[in-house]
Design an enzyme around this catalytic site. Structure first.
Site, PDB file in Angstrom:
ATOM      1  N   CYS A  26       6.072  30.238 -12.328  1.00 51.95           N
ATOM      2  CA  CYS A  26       6.609  30.524 -13.658  1.00 51.95           C
ATOM      3  C   CYS A  26       5.541  30.107 -14.672  1.00 51.95           C
ATOM      4  O   CYS A  26       4.528  29.500 -14.318  1.00 51.95           O
ATOM      5  CB  CYS A  26       7.873  29.698 -13.879  1.00 51.95           C
ATOM      6  N   HIS A  55       6.235  20.623  -7.971  1.00 45.30           N
ATOM      7  CA  HIS A  55       6.697  20.301  -6.623  1.00 45.30           C
ATOM      8  C   HIS A  55       6.168  21.304  -5.606  1.00 45.30           C
ATOM      9  O   HIS A  55       6.882  22.187  -5.152  1.00 45.30           O
ATOM     10  CB  HIS A  55       8.232  20.283  -6.589  1.00 45.30           C
ATOM     11  N   HIS A  88       7.631  18.319 -15.206  1.00 46.91           N
ATOM     12  CA  HIS A  88       9.067  17.998 -15.260  1.00 46.91           C
ATOM     13  C   HIS A  88       9.433  17.164 -16.472  1.00 46.91           C
ATOM     14  O   HIS A  88      10.608  16.977 -16.760  1.00 46.91           O
ATOM     15  CB  HIS A  88       9.473  17.227 -13.999  1.00 46.91           C
ATOM     16  N   CYS A 110       6.747  21.138 -19.293  1.00 44.01           N
ATOM     17  CA  CYS A 110       7.017  22.541 -19.621  1.00 44.01           C
ATOM     18  C   CYS A 110       7.675  22.615 -21.001  1.00 44.01           C
ATOM     19  O   CYS A 110       8.595  21.841 -21.298  1.00 44.01           O
ATOM     20  CB  CYS A 110       7.957  23.142 -18.573  1.00 44.01           C
ATOM     21  N   HIS A 138      16.339  13.588 -10.031  1.00 48.37           N
ATOM     22  CA  HIS A 138      15.287  14.584 -10.270  1.00 48.37           C
ATOM     23  C   HIS A 138      14.430  14.115 -11.453  1.00 48.37           C
ATOM     24  O   HIS A 138      14.972  13.609 -12.443  1.00 48.37           O
ATOM     25  CB  HIS A 138      15.916  15.952 -10.561  1.00 48.37           C
ATOM     26  N   GLU A 140      13.102  15.602 -13.843  1.00 51.05           N
ATOM     27  CA  GLU A 140      13.464  16.180 -15.149  1.00 51.05           C
ATOM     28  C   GLU A 140      14.645  15.424 -15.760  1.00 51.05           C
ATOM     29  O   GLU A 140      14.707  15.211 -16.977  1.00 51.05           O
ATOM     30  CB  GLU A 140      13.806  17.673 -14.983  1.00 51.05           C
ATOM     31  N   CYS A 209      16.378  27.746 -17.346  1.00 47.04           N
ATOM     32  CA  CYS A 209      15.255  28.515 -17.893  1.00 47.04           C
ATOM     33  C   CYS A 209      15.229  29.949 -17.351  1.00 47.04           C
ATOM     34  O   CYS A 209      15.848  30.256 -16.328  1.00 47.04           O
ATOM     35  CB  CYS A 209      13.946  27.803 -17.611  1.00 47.04           C
ATOM     36  N   SER A 237      11.965  20.823  -4.440  1.00 46.36           N
ATOM     37  CA  SER A 237      11.906  21.750  -5.580  1.00 46.36           C
ATOM     38  C   SER A 237      13.314  22.273  -5.851  1.00 46.36           C
ATOM     39  O   SER A 237      13.875  23.042  -5.061  1.00 46.36           O
ATOM     40  CB  SER A 237      10.945  22.903  -5.251  1.00 46.36           C
ATOM     41  N   SER A 238      13.872  21.858  -6.979  1.00 42.84           N
ATOM     42  CA  SER A 238      15.256  22.209  -7.302  1.00 42.84           C
ATOM     43  C   SER A 238      15.446  23.725  -7.341  1.00 42.84           C
ATOM     44  O   SER A 238      16.369  24.267  -6.731  1.00 42.84           O
ATOM     45  CB  SER A 238      15.636  21.580  -8.650  1.00 42.84           C
TER      46      SER A 238
HETATM   47  S1  SF4 Z   1      11.562  24.796 -16.867  1.00 46.67           S
HETATM   48 FE1  SF4 Z   1      11.471  26.806 -15.875  1.00 46.67          FE
HETATM   49  S2  SF4 Z   1       9.610  27.730 -16.751  1.00 46.67           S
HETATM   50 FE2  SF4 Z   1       9.486  25.523 -17.092  1.00 46.67          FE
HETATM   51  S3  SF4 Z   1       8.376  24.686 -15.324  1.00 46.67           S
HETATM   52 FE3  SF4 Z   1      10.567  24.510 -14.865  1.00 46.67          FE
HETATM   53  S4  SF4 Z   1      11.019  26.381 -13.711  1.00 46.67           S
HETATM   54 FE4  SF4 Z   1       9.094  26.744 -14.773  1.00 46.67          FE
END
Ligand code: SF4
Length: 326
Positions: A26, A55, A88, A110, A138, A140, A209, A237-238
């Site tokens: 992405c 990841h 993340h 991101c 996670h 994030e 996203c 990797s989620s």
């Molecule tokens: S939020 Fe979406 S676009 Fe951004 S790194 Fe994660 S998977 Fe990729």
């Protein structure tokens, strides 16, 4: 010892490989990798990276060969070397600690994760209590929780959590979500929250996203034609895990593999059509590697099932662009 891996047949049986699109990298992952590469060009090796930049072991190993050093915490970074924060996102305390130490740092979070961070901060300024839909542990989730004061946010992982969670009496409630969740599961959790807390504030736009949604939609689009599906991605990797779940829920047996050597040939059997996709942190070279491995056992016909074309590109940090270099 008896070998249970079936040998290739002669002549090779036919196999249609239906490759989902979009799949793989992405814009956020692409940007994070470019940031490490540019940091290596700008500062020379070693460049430290806090946590896996994305990841994917293949990506991490390649960057390591170029001179990146991956560490768990900031105190492992020497004072005189730059450090990159992963895609993340990180708690606020991490850049603050880097600043205190006078470290040079580049944030590869991101932009879509940063957007969630800003939403969380604004909700707290606006006197809300946040229910955050995501997966415990996670990075994030840890990063987003680290944007707001302790005691102002709670994690909701499931519909059952939404039905049971206790919130401060009289609190103005709002919810936000991790960016890489299952679209369908999240809709159910959101419904449960809205049923229980009818005035809960929703984000203005979807937090899951575009890349996560598109990759799940692309799997749904091919599932009915597939006997089996392989997802290339890391076990942590989620968004990759969610792709395998999407297929399984549609009745298609699915496996998450990191690369071709993980293919379980006995499990694969002799499908007529095999679906193939890759999570947002898996490079296309691994898709080609898997197709090549399939060709050693099948007469493969490849088809790309283009579902939603993607053109998203995120800007790189200005300090790494060539005309900014010292
Ligand atoms: S939020 Fe979406 S676009 Fe951004 S790194 Fe994660 S998977 Fe990729």
């Amino acid at each position: 010892m008896v070998c249970t891996v079936p040998e290739p047949q002669s002549p090779l049986p036919s196999l249609r490989v239906l490759i989902a699109a979009p799949r793989g990298f992405c814009a956020g992952v692409d940007r994070a990798i470019q940031i490490v590469e540019l940091a290596l060009e700008r500062f020379g090796a070693p460049v430290y990276v806090r946590h896996e930049i994305v990841h994917n072991r293949f990506v991490v190993d390649r960057l390591r060969e170029l001179g990146a050093v991956f560490v768990d915490e900031l105190d492992e970074v020497p004072d005189d070397r730059p450090v990159v924060f992963s895609a993340h996102g990180v708690p606020k305390s991490v850049p603050a600690a880097a600043q205190t130490r006078g470290l040079t740092y580049v944030d590869a979070t991101c932009p879509l994760v940063s957007k969630v961070h800003r939403q969380a901060q604004r909700l707290i300024e606006d006197d809300h209590y946040i229910l955050f839909i995501g997966h415990a542990g996670h990075p994030e989730v840890i990063g987003t929780f680290g944007q707001v004061p302790t005691g102002s946010i709670s994690l909701v992982e499931t519909v059952e959590d939404a039905e049971r969670i206790s919130v401060p009496a009289g609190a103005n409630l709002a919810f936000l979500t991790q960016t890489t969740l299952s679209v369908d599961d999240t809709a159910q959790v959101v419904d449960a929250l809205k049923t229980r807390f009818p005035t809960i504030r929703a984000p203005r736009s979807e937090d899951i996203c575009y890349a996560t949604s598109n990759r799940q939609a692309a799997v749904k689009a091919i599932a009915a034609e597939c006997d089996r599906l392989l997802v290339i991605g890391a076990p942590n990797s989620s968004n990759s895990l969610r792709l395998a779940e999407v297929a399984e829920r549609l009745g298609v047996p699915a496996r998450l593999i990191e690369r071709a050597s993980d293919i379980d040939w006995a499990w694969l059997g002799q499908p007529t059509t095999l679906g193939l996709t890759a999570g947002a942190s898996a490079p296309e070279v691994l898709v080609r590697e898997v197709v090549d491995a399939l060709r050693s056992r099948f007469e493969v016909t490849e088809e790309i099932a283009d579902h939603t074309p993607e053109r998203m590109i995120f800007k790189l940090p200005r300090e790494l662009l060539p005309d900014r270099a010292a």
